[in-house]
Design a protein around this motif. Structure first.
Motif, short mmCIF file in Angstrom:
data_model
loop_
_atom_site.label_atom_id
_atom_site.label_comp_id
_atom_site.label_asym_id
_atom_site.label_seq_id
_atom_site.Cartn_x
_atom_site.Cartn_y
_atom_site.Cartn_z
N PRO A 76 59.48 66.05 48.18
CA PRO A 76 58.69 67.28 48.04
C PRO A 76 57.37 67.22 48.80
O PRO A 76 56.88 66.14 49.13
CB PRO A 76 58.45 67.36 46.53
N LYS A 77 56.82 68.39 49.07
CA LYS A 77 55.52 68.45 49.70
C LYS A 77 54.48 67.88 48.74
O LYS A 77 54.62 67.94 47.53
CB LYS A 77 55.16 69.89 50.04
N GLY A 78 53.42 67.33 49.32
CA GLY A 78 52.38 66.74 48.51
C GLY A 78 51.87 65.46 49.13
O GLY A 78 52.47 64.94 50.07
N TYR A 79 50.80 64.96 48.60
CA TYR A 79 50.18 63.74 49.14
C TYR A 79 50.01 62.71 48.03
O TYR A 79 50.70 61.68 48.03
CB TYR A 79 48.84 64.08 49.79
N GLU A 80 49.18 63.00 47.06
CA GLU A 80 48.93 62.03 45.99
C GLU A 80 50.14 61.81 45.08
O GLU A 80 50.18 60.82 44.35
CB GLU A 80 47.73 62.46 45.15
N ILE A 81 51.12 62.70 45.14
CA ILE A 81 52.34 62.46 44.33
C ILE A 81 53.08 61.22 44.81
O ILE A 81 53.95 60.71 44.11
CB ILE A 81 53.29 63.67 44.30
N TYR A 82 52.73 60.73 46.00
CA TYR A 82 53.33 59.50 46.52
C TYR A 82 52.43 58.28 46.32
O TYR A 82 52.71 57.21 46.86
CB TYR A 82 53.67 59.67 48.00
N SER A 83 51.38 58.44 45.54
CA SER A 83 50.51 57.30 45.27
C SER A 83 51.25 56.24 44.47
O SER A 83 52.23 56.54 43.76
CB SER A 83 49.26 57.75 44.50
N GLU A 84 50.78 55.02 44.57
CA GLU A 84 51.46 53.91 43.90
C GLU A 84 51.53 54.06 42.37
O GLU A 84 52.58 53.82 41.77
CB GLU A 84 50.81 52.58 44.28
N PRO A 85 50.44 54.47 41.71
CA PRO A 85 50.52 54.64 40.24
C PRO A 85 51.54 55.69 39.82
O PRO A 85 52.25 55.50 38.82
CB PRO A 85 49.10 55.05 39.86
N ILE A 86 51.64 56.79 40.57
CA ILE A 86 52.57 57.84 40.20
C ILE A 86 54.01 57.42 40.50
O ILE A 86 54.93 57.71 39.72
CB ILE A 86 52.21 59.16 40.90
N GLN A 87 54.23 56.71 41.59
CA GLN A 87 55.56 56.18 41.85
C GLN A 87 55.98 55.20 40.75
O GLN A 87 57.13 55.20 40.30
CB GLN A 87 55.60 55.47 43.22
N ALA A 88 55.05 54.40 40.30
CA ALA A 88 55.33 53.45 39.22
C ALA A 88 55.72 54.18 37.94
O ALA A 88 56.64 53.77 37.22
CB ALA A 88 54.12 52.55 38.97
N GLN A 89 55.03 55.26 37.64
CA GLN A 89 55.33 56.04 36.44
C GLN A 89 56.73 56.63 36.52
O GLN A 89 57.46 56.68 35.53
CB GLN A 89 54.30 57.14 36.25
N ARG A 90 57.13 57.09 37.71
CA ARG A 90 58.49 57.62 37.88
C ARG A 90 59.54 56.53 37.66
O ARG A 90 60.61 56.78 37.09
CB ARG A 90 58.66 58.20 39.29
N LEU A 91 59.23 55.34 38.14
CA LEU A 91 60.17 54.23 37.96
C LEU A 91 60.34 53.91 36.48
O LEU A 91 61.46 53.68 36.00
CB LEU A 91 59.68 53.00 38.72
N LEU A 92 59.26 53.92 35.74
CA LEU A 92 59.33 53.71 34.29
C LEU A 92 60.14 54.81 33.62
O LEU A 92 60.94 54.56 32.72
CB LEU A 92 57.93 53.66 33.69
N LEU A 94 62.54 56.55 34.95
CA LEU A 94 63.95 56.30 35.25
C LEU A 94 64.53 55.25 34.32
O LEU A 94 65.62 55.46 33.74
CB LEU A 94 64.10 55.82 36.71
N MET A 95 63.82 54.15 34.13
CA MET A 95 64.33 53.08 33.27
C MET A 95 64.38 53.54 31.81
O MET A 95 65.30 53.16 31.06
CB MET A 95 63.47 51.83 33.42
N ASP A 96 63.44 54.37 31.41
CA ASP A 96 63.49 54.95 30.06
C ASP A 96 64.73 55.81 29.89
O ASP A 96 65.38 55.80 28.84
CB ASP A 96 62.23 55.78 29.79
N SER A 97 65.05 56.59 30.93
CA SER A 97 66.22 57.47 30.86
C SER A 97 67.51 56.67 30.73
O SER A 97 68.49 57.17 30.17
CB SER A 97 66.28 58.37 32.09
N LEU A 98 67.49 55.44 31.24
CA LEU A 98 68.66 54.55 31.14
C LEU A 98 68.62 53.71 29.87
O LEU A 98 69.47 52.85 29.67
CB LEU A 98 68.72 53.64 32.38
N LYS A 99 67.59 53.96 29.05
CA LYS A 99 67.41 53.26 27.78
C LYS A 99 67.28 51.74 27.99
O LYS A 99 67.81 50.94 27.21
CB LYS A 99 68.55 53.58 26.80
N LEU A 100 66.57 51.38 29.03
CA LEU A 100 66.34 49.98 29.35
C LEU A 100 64.91 49.61 28.98
O LEU A 100 63.96 50.06 29.62
CB LEU A 100 66.60 49.71 30.83
N LYS A 101 64.76 48.78 27.97
CA LYS A 101 63.44 48.34 27.55
C LYS A 101 62.92 47.21 28.44
O LYS A 101 61.72 47.09 28.66
CB LYS A 101 63.48 47.88 26.09
#
Length: 290
Positions: A76-92, A94-101
């Protein structure tokens, strides 16, 4: 077998997770202890295709995401949405959605920055770290290019959407990042196609901002109590182990027998996938968290 799969088939095998910023594609194969394989920039989960089946066959549940802005995922368009903290939050997420603690975390290149930010947020989620030629300290970070945030950089990024220029740039990238193998046209397709599709926004953020401002994660690394192993292509010209080795080993408390410097360059998953898989399997065979 993922090691002989075409990129078209690879994409068909991906599942989808809808983050708040866009769709994230990922591979999920196998059962058992969860093992996440995290790419960097400008690659995707395709980088790990030769490692998926061997690890699944050893009894792992293997998760291989394409981070937002890369591979089959949305850009998607945007700049700060690709920042490292926000990418990390998305990764978390994803793992939450897979019910992986908890999981074993294997990471490469800029995936290191997403990993350190994830560990800032939830340090108890990762059982073990397997570090593959990744960004740790700026001493060892020698990117091939650094750009400013301006129209010139945007123009350069758009060149990746032009077939002839794309072919040239991807060819040069892997010539500099490989020493033992030459990738076939079919293999290169997995790296070329996302950029031809216009997935350059995450890459633009990295080269126009991140490259100029690598955070000092020393205090974070010193605070971690996670077993760590290093598997590093010692001939890498982008990420240099020697210049940061002493600090990394001391701060992450890595034992000598868990440091493996191999005869390869940057893209070690392409050069020596079997050796990496064997080292991961041996490292985790002592005590695997289930």
């Amino acid at each position: 077998m993922f090691d002989t799969i075409t990129y078209k088939a690879f994409r068909k095998s991906q599942k989808s997770f809808l983050s708040k910023d866009g769709e994230i594609k990922f591979i999920e194969e196998g059962s058992g202890p969860a093992l996440l394989l995290l790419h960097g920039i400008p690659t995707s989960g395709w980088l790990y295709r030769k490692m998926i089946t061997p690890l699944v066959n050893e009894g792992y549940r293997v998760i291989v995401p394409d981070m937002l802005g890369f591979g089959g995922s949305d850009s998607p368009k945007g700049y700060e949405i690709y920042s490292e903290p926000i990418q990390a939050q998305r990764l978390l997420a994803l793992m939450d959605s897979l019910k992986l603690k908890n999981w074993i975390h294997v990471f490469h290149d800029a995936g290191g920055l997403w990993t350190w930010e994830l560990l800032k947020k939830q340090p108890n989620r990762i059982n073990r770290l397997v570090i593959l030629n990744t960004i740790i300290y700026k001493d060892g970070f020698k990117p091939p290019i650094r750009f400013g945030r301006n129209f010139i950089t945007k123009g350069i990024m758009t060149l990746y959407k032009t077939k002839l220029i794309n072919d040239f740039l991807i060819k040069k990238l892997f010539e500099g990042g490989l020493s033992k193998v030459v990738l076939s046209k079919s293999e290169l397709e997995g790296y070329r196609l996302p950029l031809l599709e216009g997935k350059i926004n995450g890459m633009y953020y990295f080269f126009s901002k991140t490259c100029h401002n690598i955070e000092n994660y020393k205090s974070l690394l010193q605070s971690l109590n996670i077993p760590a192993s290093v598997i590093w292509g010692k001939n890498d010209v982008f990420l240099l182990w020697k210049l940061q080795a002493e600090k990394v080993v001391e701060d992450l408390k890595i034992t000598k027998d868990n440091i493996h410097l191999l005869d390869a360059k940057h893209f070690i998953q392409e050069e020596i996938p079997k050796e990496i898989c064997n080292l991961i399997i041996n490292y985790n065979s002592m005590k695997i968290a289930k």
